[in-house]
Enzyme design. Structure first.
Site, mmCIF file in Angstrom:
data_model
loop_
_atom_site.group_PDB
_atom_site.id
_atom_site.type_symbol
_atom_site.label_atom_id
_atom_site.label_comp_id
_atom_site.label_asym_id
_atom_site.label_seq_id
_atom_site.Cartn_x
_atom_site.Cartn_y
_atom_site.Cartn_z
ATOM 1 N N SER A 273 32.882 -96.795 65.370
ATOM 2 C CA SER A 273 32.129 -96.543 63.971
ATOM 3 C C SER A 273 32.645 -97.722 63.179
ATOM 4 O O SER A 273 33.107 -99.320 63.827
ATOM 5 C CB SER A 273 32.365 -95.986 62.688
ATOM 6 O OG SER A 273 32.973 -95.500 61.894
ATOM 7 N N SER A 274 31.605 -98.286 61.941
ATOM 8 C CA SER A 274 32.287 -99.963 61.425
ATOM 9 C C SER A 274 32.304 -99.316 59.674
ATOM 10 O O SER A 274 32.549 -100.037 59.418
ATOM 11 C CB SER A 274 30.651 -100.194 61.248
ATOM 12 O OG SER A 274 29.875 -100.526 62.120
ATOM 13 N N ASN B 229 25.341 -90.419 60.394
ATOM 14 C CA ASN B 229 24.831 -91.036 60.621
ATOM 15 C C ASN B 229 23.956 -91.004 59.882
ATOM 16 O O ASN B 229 23.702 -92.065 59.032
ATOM 17 C CB ASN B 229 24.468 -91.062 62.200
ATOM 18 C CG ASN B 229 24.333 -92.544 62.849
ATOM 19 O OD1 ASN B 229 24.854 -93.476 62.019
ATOM 20 N ND2 ASN B 229 23.813 -92.499 64.023
ATOM 21 N N THR C 221 29.802 -89.633 56.918
ATOM 22 C CA THR C 221 28.237 -90.162 57.057
ATOM 23 C C THR C 221 28.151 -88.500 58.618
ATOM 24 O O THR C 221 28.637 -88.512 58.303
ATOM 25 C CB THR C 221 28.157 -91.146 57.726
ATOM 26 O OG1 THR C 221 26.962 -91.673 58.179
ATOM 27 C CG2 THR C 221 29.415 -91.085 59.273
ATOM 28 N N GLY D 263 26.260 -98.454 55.825
ATOM 29 C CA GLY D 263 25.721 -99.112 55.595
ATOM 30 C C GLY D 263 24.851 -100.026 57.318
ATOM 31 O O GLY D 263 25.369 -101.320 57.931
ATOM 32 N N GLY D 264 25.505 -98.534 57.573
ATOM 33 C CA GLY D 264 25.881 -98.850 59.807
ATOM 34 C C GLY D 264 27.169 -100.971 59.996
ATOM 35 O O GLY D 264 28.021 -100.470 59.239
ATOM 36 N N ARG E 286 36.197 -88.784 62.421
ATOM 37 C CA ARG E 286 35.608 -88.964 63.006
ATOM 38 C C ARG E 286 34.254 -87.650 64.142
ATOM 39 O O ARG E 286 35.799 -86.570 64.883
ATOM 40 C CB ARG E 286 35.420 -89.641 63.571
ATOM 41 C CG ARG E 286 34.592 -90.991 64.733
ATOM 42 C CD ARG E 286 33.431 -91.331 63.498
ATOM 43 N NE ARG E 286 32.426 -91.475 64.843
ATOM 44 C CZ ARG E 286 32.062 -93.008 64.136
ATOM 45 N NH1 ARG E 286 30.929 -92.291 62.374
ATOM 46 N NH2 ARG E 286 30.971 -93.598 64.861
ATOM 47 N N ASP F 239 26.318 -93.116 67.513
ATOM 48 C CA ASP F 239 26.889 -94.750 68.090
ATOM 49 C C ASP F 239 27.761 -94.746 69.374
ATOM 50 O O ASP F 239 28.404 -95.879 69.408
ATOM 51 C CB ASP F 239 27.984 -94.389 66.449
ATOM 52 C CG ASP F 239 27.442 -94.620 65.533
ATOM 53 O OD1 ASP F 239 26.624 -95.161 65.292
ATOM 54 O OD2 ASP F 239 28.165 -94.282 63.893
ATOM 55 N N THR G 268 25.307 -93.583 55.177
ATOM 56 C CA THR G 268 26.295 -93.402 55.000
ATOM 57 C C THR G 268 26.630 -93.226 53.470
ATOM 58 O O THR G 268 26.333 -94.099 52.509
ATOM 59 C CB THR G 268 26.781 -94.324 55.320
ATOM 60 O OG1 THR G 268 26.784 -94.023 57.320
ATOM 61 C CG2 THR G 268 29.275 -94.202 55.526
HETATM 62 N N1 GLY Z 1 26.860 -94.067 61.893
HETATM 63 C C1 GLY Z 1 27.333 -95.265 61.147
HETATM 64 C C2 GLY Z 1 29.167 -95.464 61.783
HETATM 65 O O1 GLY Z 1 29.806 -94.566 61.793
HETATM 66 O O2 GLY Z 1 29.145 -96.888 61.811
#
Ligand code: GLY
Length: 589
Positions: free
Chosen positions: A472-473, A421, A419, A493-494, A125, A443, A401
């Site tokens: 993050s998700s 983002n 990603t 998909g965030g 990340r 984020d 992503t």
């Molecule tokens: N940028 C979206 C995530 O990392 O969840």
């Protein structure tokens, strides 16, 4: 038709295919078309073939771009293992899927080593630059400055992708870096025709590139976004890839590429510096683990919230007979939605970079905490999000992503979600590199209670701090049974990533779907705030009415998530790329 029957049919077809010496891994078998999947097909005009997984015996790659999948498959066929193939796909998507694939972003990888049985999570990340602070996106009045965390040089976190891919290859791969990068470099140099999907994204994101001539020089032609069929050649990106192939990740973090990124940032005091790049490290972490109806779930720990909440929701669900209630029935959707709301409320309060804040991970993923949360869920009535506060997990302590999945002949498995983002990240290309830079700083919680680009709110745990990783998700996930990989999955998909992966796991375990059926099944999502139950177009009026009668605020929304899933079943690999992105492709051999 049961999964067992599907696999049996697939086996028979494989034998027939082999006898005819046809290519071995094409869509075969004729699995059941669930009513939920048929609803999706009707709503979205999916070709009915989407219910047939690709079947293969030795190795498989599923990604959002056919060119990258092909490159990964070639690695497997030419002696590479799943990690070699995944790293090759990661570099190739930076070329072939420029809106999400990347060198200038970051992500997560979960690896299963079949020989040792070990699972590892790799965190690459982005980090906040050393001058970042919790007030950096606020004006003099303490208000969030519109767009600063998204479309400026201050939106860019120190990229982790190159460090992550190089680390994975060195630790678990068996091919040299130059070999896994070369196909991506060749593709960037030679170019490829812009697909209908990419042309649409480029047109939709015209504003992202509008301020940046260096980016337009790559992705626009004659003053407008490139159109379908035009050849996208990325010479600078090819040169950057070749430099990394020759000098390793050092080229990106200390060498010529680092110099160019630092030069791009230099006019913007407080943005990324050469020292920030040099200090970047990918981190191996212990995956977060849980269980669901006899399967083991191995998934991404913080700084992703994905794994923790996937397991938290599954823990609540284990008590409900959703097989009897039916896939996407009002009762199933209602109960899962109530569980989602509770999990996302906890996300907003507790989740952040574990190197900076104490995340109550054991509590969040404990079965006893789930008992407590689930006890408050009413079978008849939706709880307004405003009535839900984050729980108290501590006592229980003991679109934009992309995801790809790979399994090799030895049973090694890799799940990667990475990603920029939002689409094309900040839109900024570091001049002379061809590398698009992320806008992952969005984020973070720019201010407690103020929603980010995904409508997510957060607090202190996810406040900006120098060197910290934004929450993050992303949820790259493995499902194992008796220590053997059964499912490799993930999605973009965030915040919808978590619920998309959840529904994929449930579709497979509770409803016996193959990956193609699961991918084609309609999805739904609730993230606590805003208080709306988002459902894809295609749910029946009857189901929507029943949900509304329970008090849910219904919002019918465009497609959510795009899974890339491989299932290991009966000695075969069954894979599918989500039909929501027609450019995706699963290939095996
Ligand atoms: N940028 C979206 C995530 O990392 O969840």
């Amino acid at each position: 038709m049961s999964l067992r029957t599907t696999v049996l049919m697939a086996s028979v077809l494989l034998v027939l295919l082999a006898a005819c010496s046809s290519p071995p891994a094409t869509p075969v078998a004729a699995p059941a078309q669930t009513s939920a999947a048929q609803q999706a097909a009707a709503a979205y005009d999916f070709d009915m073939d989407v219910f047939h997984p690709v079947v293969a015996r030795h190795g498989m790659v599923a990604s959002e771009q056919a060119l990258a999948t092909r490159i990964g498959l070639d690695m497997l066929k030419n002696g590479g293992n799943a990690v070699d193939a995944a790293v090759a796909v990661g570099f190739a998507l930076a070329v072939a899927l420029p809106n999400a694939g990347n060198l200038g972003g970051g992500g997560f990888m979960v690896v299963h080593d079949a020989k040792s049985g070990r699972d590892v999570a790799l965190d690459f990340r982005e980090t906040a630059p050393s001058d970042a602070s919790r007030t950096m996106y606020l004006d003099g009045q303490g208000k969030v400055v519109n767009g600063k965390s998204l479309y400026t040089h201050y939106a860019v976190g120190v990229p982790g992708t190159v460090a992550g891919l190089a680390h994975a290859l060195q630790q678990w791969g068996q091919l040299p870096l130059a070999k896994v990068i070369e196909p991506a470099a060749a593709l960037a140099e030679k170019g490829y025709p812009v697909s209908e999907t990419l042309a649409k994204v480029l047109a939709r994101e015209q504003k992202t590139f509008a301020p940046w001539p260096a980016s337009q020089a790559i992705f626009w032609k004659h003053g407008a976004p490139m159109q379908q069929g035009e050849l996208l050649v990325q010479k600078d990106l090819a040169a950057s890839l070749r430099l990394i192939a020759k000098e390793g990740a050092k080229a990106f973090y200390e060498g010529a590429i680092a110099q160019k990124i630092a030069a791009e940032m230099a006019p913007h005091a407080g943005a990324i510096t050469l020292a920030d790049l040099k200090n970047y490290k990918a981190v191996e972490r212990e995956p977060v683990r849980g269980s669901y109806r006899g399967y083991q779930i191995v998934t991404m720990p913080p700084p992703s919230s994905g794994g923790a909440h996937l397991i938290q929701i599954l823990n609540m669900m284990e008590r409900w007979p959703i097989q009897d209630w039916g896939v996407n029935s009002a009762n199933t959707v209602h109960h899962m939605t109530e569980a989602m709301k509770l999990a996302y409320a906890d996300r907003a309060e507790y989740l952040g970079d574990p190197d900076f804040v104490k995340v109550p991970l054991k509590g969040l993923t404990s079965k006893r905490y789930a008992d407590r949360l689930a006890a408050g869920i009413s079978a008849d009535k939706a709880r307004p999000a405003g009535d839900i506060q984050p729980g108290k997990p501590q006592p229980y302590e003991s679109d934009q992503t992309t995801h790809f999945s790979v399994v090799d002949a030895a049973g090694n498995a890799v799940a990667v979600t990475y990603t920029l983002n939002t689409n094309f990240g900040s839109g900024i290309v570091a001049s002379g590199t061809g590398i698009l830079l992320n806008n992952e700083m969005d984020d973070f919680a720019a201010k407690p209670g103020v929603a980010n680009a995904y409508g997510l709110v957060g607090g202190d745990a996810n406040a900006v701090a120098a060197g910290k990783r934004p929450l993050s998700s992303m949820t790259p996930t493995l499902v194992l049974k008796d220590g053997k990989v059964r499912l490799v999955t993930g999605s973009p998909g965030g915040p919808r990533i978590i619920t998309t992966v959840l529904e994929t796991v449930v579709d497979m375990i509770d409803f016996g779907m193959n990956p193609a059926e699961a991918a084609a099944t309609l999805r739904f999502h609730h993230q606590w705030m805003p208080d709306e139950l988002r459902l894809e177009k295609g749910f029946s009026r009857d189901t929507l009415d029943l949900l509304a009668a329970k008090g849910h605020k219904i919002a019918v929304k465009p497609a959510m998530g795009r899974t890339q899933t491989i299932q290991v079943q009966g000695g075969l690999l069954l894979g599918a790329s989500d039909p929501r992105n027609p450019d995706g492709r699963t290939l095996g051999y």
